[in-house]
Design an enzyme around this catalytic site. Structure first.
Site, PDB file in Angstrom:
ATOM      1  CD  GLU A  92      -3.284  -1.167   2.130  1.00  0.00           C
ATOM      2  OE1 GLU A  92      -3.788  -2.034   2.041  1.00  0.00           O
ATOM      3  OE2 GLU A  92      -2.968  -0.373   2.903  1.00  0.00           O
ATOM      4  CB  CYS A 105       2.523   7.025   3.937  1.00  0.00           C
ATOM      5  SG  CYS A 105       2.952   5.813   4.808  1.00  0.00           S
ATOM      6  CB  CYS A 112       5.814  -6.087   9.344  1.00  0.00           C
ATOM      7  SG  CYS A 112       6.957  -5.360  10.225  1.00  0.00           S
ATOM      8  CB  CYS A 116       3.940  -3.661  16.790  1.00  0.00           C
ATOM      9  SG  CYS A 116       5.541  -3.525  16.620  1.00  0.00           S
ATOM     10  CB  CYS A 119       1.193  -2.444  13.902  1.00  0.00           C
ATOM     11  SG  CYS A 119       1.327  -2.107  12.174  1.00  0.00           S
ATOM     12  CB  CYS A 341      -1.270   5.353  11.291  1.00  0.00           C
ATOM     13  SG  CYS A 341      -0.468   6.988  10.878  1.00  0.00           S
TER      14      CYS A 341
HETATM   15  N1  SAH Z   1       7.744  -0.446  11.042  1.00  0.00           N
HETATM   16  C1  SAH Z   1       7.915   0.914  11.065  1.00  0.00           C
HETATM   17  C2  SAH Z   1       7.282   1.889   9.855  1.00  0.00           C
HETATM   18  C3  SAH Z   1       5.929   1.558   9.708  1.00  0.00           C
HETATM   19  S1  SAH Z   1       5.323   3.030  10.436  1.00  0.00           S
HETATM   20  C4  SAH Z   1       7.634   1.468  12.421  1.00  0.00           C
HETATM   21  O1  SAH Z   1       7.024   0.567  13.192  1.00  0.00           O
HETATM   22  O2  SAH Z   1       7.868   2.688  12.566  1.00  0.00           O
HETATM   23  C5  SAH Z   1       3.761   2.746  10.713  1.00  0.00           C
HETATM   24  C6  SAH Z   1       3.189   3.548  12.064  1.00  0.00           C
HETATM   25  O3  SAH Z   1       2.014   3.629  12.467  1.00  0.00           O
HETATM   26  C7  SAH Z   1       4.170   3.673  13.006  1.00  0.00           C
HETATM   27  O4  SAH Z   1       4.035   4.800  13.980  1.00  0.00           O
HETATM   28  C8  SAH Z   1       3.132   2.846  13.986  1.00  0.00           C
HETATM   29  O5  SAH Z   1       3.426   2.677  15.097  1.00  0.00           O
HETATM   30  C9  SAH Z   1       1.857   3.428  13.741  1.00  0.00           C
HETATM   31  N2  SAH Z   1       0.689   2.601  13.766  1.00  0.00           N
HETATM   32  C10 SAH Z   1       0.537   1.252  14.060  1.00  0.00           C
HETATM   33  N3  SAH Z   1      -0.714   0.961  13.864  1.00  0.00           N
HETATM   34  C11 SAH Z   1      -1.267   1.678  14.490  1.00  0.00           C
HETATM   35  C12 SAH Z   1      -2.687   1.959  14.682  1.00  0.00           C
HETATM   36  N4  SAH Z   1      -3.528   0.921  14.670  1.00  0.00           N
HETATM   37  N5  SAH Z   1      -3.286   3.273  14.920  1.00  0.00           N
HETATM   38  C13 SAH Z   1      -2.385   4.226  14.908  1.00  0.00           C
HETATM   39  N6  SAH Z   1      -1.229   4.433  14.557  1.00  0.00           N
HETATM   40  C14 SAH Z   1      -0.711   2.928  14.330  1.00  0.00           C
HETATM   41 FE1  SF4 Z   2       5.810  -3.641  11.643  1.00  0.00          FE
HETATM   42 FE2  SF4 Z   2       3.699  -2.282  12.475  1.00  0.00          FE
HETATM   43 FE3  SF4 Z   2       5.397  -2.955  14.113  1.00  0.00          FE
HETATM   44 FE4  SF4 Z   2       6.163  -0.942  12.289  1.00  0.00          FE
HETATM   45  S1  SF4 Z   2       4.468  -0.894  13.886  1.00  0.00           S
HETATM   46  S2  SF4 Z   2       7.358  -2.747  13.222  1.00  0.00           S
HETATM   47  S3  SF4 Z   2       4.648  -1.958  10.537  1.00  0.00           S
HETATM   48  S4  SF4 Z   2       4.393  -4.505  13.069  1.00  0.00           S
END
Ligand code: SAH
Ligand code: SF4
Length: 355
Positions: A92, A105, A112, A116, A119, A341
């Site tokens: 995406e 973005c 991944c 987390c 996410c 995000c």
């Molecule tokens: N893997 C990298 C890059 C992906 S960034 C990282 O984790 O930094 C994705 C961004 O969106 C990160 O700041 C992540 O913490 C945020 N994010 C992930 N899930 C989210 C959610 N459900 N609501 C809001 N932000 C989220």
């Molecule tokens: Fe991967 Fe999402 Fe964690 Fe970023 S926030 S490292 S995209 S699982």
């Protein structure tokens, strides 16, 4: 004969290919400029090159971009594409237009490795890293779709590596892509218009400080190791002390720009007043030059968390502000097309899972 795709080459490789064909190095410069500064999709468009040379180029090379398999526009103007590569894999890419800038973005991996807990992307296992040209390809296609090659004012001004994947688990390709984005004879995004977001890979943060010098965003999301390890497993490998020390070094080497701490607000989990205090203490202890992006959590099916109420987010923000920390609350964009995000996950995968 299979034509080689010139978009799959670095600047040096492109020059070498053309020299093999008997061309002079300046020709490589010209073609580079056509591809990356003017958005040429065919050799036919390269009118300062003779007809014969264009024909030879066309016999030997292609300029094929990744495809777009879905194009969604949100009510707020945010656009989300599914970019499809030659092996059929998709990621995406999201364009967020604002009054004075436009941010793209981009994704760095299909899926991944990490998962987390908050996410959505993390629920999709890693399929593969993107090649550097697939990362840059997202930018080329975006500029095609928003018609940004000829517009007098640039629509696309900033690039963030915040799409699918952990950029620093694909460091080499990300580094090569940054170099191409940076190139003043091509796309011309200065390092200060590029932000790489990481979950906190310490060795690559340090490499980036020396080599890429982009802006850095850290997915922090928690203020102590117990909490952070619970929501982000990567914290076991690189605990807060090591991460914040790396941030300190980043600050010293790139003193012109603050690091962004991304902090997704999870109801009842990391959004108490004490967490704000804990965060202030950490920033002071490591003497960091940071701003904190407070991110309202974007819910998705199957996630155990809820969004913190606005009043609580504001309370949290006030504590940070009173400690003189810049802490904007991020506006949620593109929710109706699942482009916010953490909601990035290729639809094809989702559709397959539903079946
Ligand atoms: N893997 C990298 C890059 C992906 S960034 C990282 O984790 O930094 C994705 C961004 O969106 C990160 O700041 C992540 O913490 C945020 N994010 C992930 N899930 C989210 C959610 N459900 N609501 C809001 N932000 C989220
Ligand atoms: Fe991967 Fe999402 Fe964690 Fe970023 S926030 S490292 S995209 S699982």
């Amino acid at each position: 004969m299979i034509k080689k795709n010139l978009i799959h080459f670095t600047k040096l490789e492109l020059e070498e290919e053309l020299i093999k064909l008997g061309e002079k190095p300046f020709r490589a410069k010209q073609i580079w400029n056509w591809i990356y500064a003017r958005g040429a999709k065919s050799f036919e468009e390269m009118t300062n090159i003779s007809k014969e040379t264009r024909a030879t180029l066309d016999q030997n090379f292609s300029l094929t971009r990744p495809e777009i398999s879905k194009d969604l526009i949100s009510f707020d103007g945010t656009r989300k594409w599914l970019t499809r590569f030659s092996d059929g894999r998709e990621v995406e890419t999201v364009f967020i237009p604002e009054e004075n800038r436009g941010t793209l973005c981009i994704s760095s991996q299909v899926g991944c490795t990490l998962s987390c807990k908050f996410c959505h992307t993390g629920t999709q296992t890693l399929v593969r890293n993107l090649e550097f040209h697939e990362i840059v390809g997202q930018v080329l296609v975006a500029k095609d779709l928003i018609e940004d090659w000829k517009s007098p004012i640039r629509k696309l001004t900033n690039i963030v590596y915040m799409g699918m994947g952990e950029p620093f688990f694909n460091y080499e390709n990300v580094a090569k892509s940054v170099k191409i984005l940076n190139d003043a004879e091509g796309l011309g995004f200065s390092s200060r218009r590029i932000t790489i977001s990481t979950s906190g890979l310490v060795p690559e943060i340090l490499r980036c400080a020396d080599e890429l010098k982009t802006n850095l965003a850290i997915s922090l999301h928690a203020t102590n190791d117990i909490l952070r390890t619970d929501i982000m497993a990567i914290n076991k490998r690189y605990p807060l002390k090591d991460l914040l020390l790396a941030c300190k070094i980043y600050n010293q080497k790139n003193s012109y720009e603050k690091i962004t701490f991304e902090y997704v607000m999870l109801k009842g989990k990391n959004d108490h007043e004490e967490h704000a205090q804990e965060l202030i203490a950490l920033i002071k202890k490591f003497n960091l030059n940071v701003k904190i992006n407070l991110i309202p959590f974007n819910p998705w099916n199957g996630c155990e968390y809820d969004r913190t109420a606005d009043t609580q987010i504001h309370k949290f923000q006030k504590i940070l502000k009173d400690a003189n920390l810049i802490s904007p609350i991020r506006k949620t964009r593109g929710e109706d097309v699942l482009a916010a995000c953490g909601q990035l996950k290729s639809d094809s995968k989702r559709e397959r899972k539903t079946k």
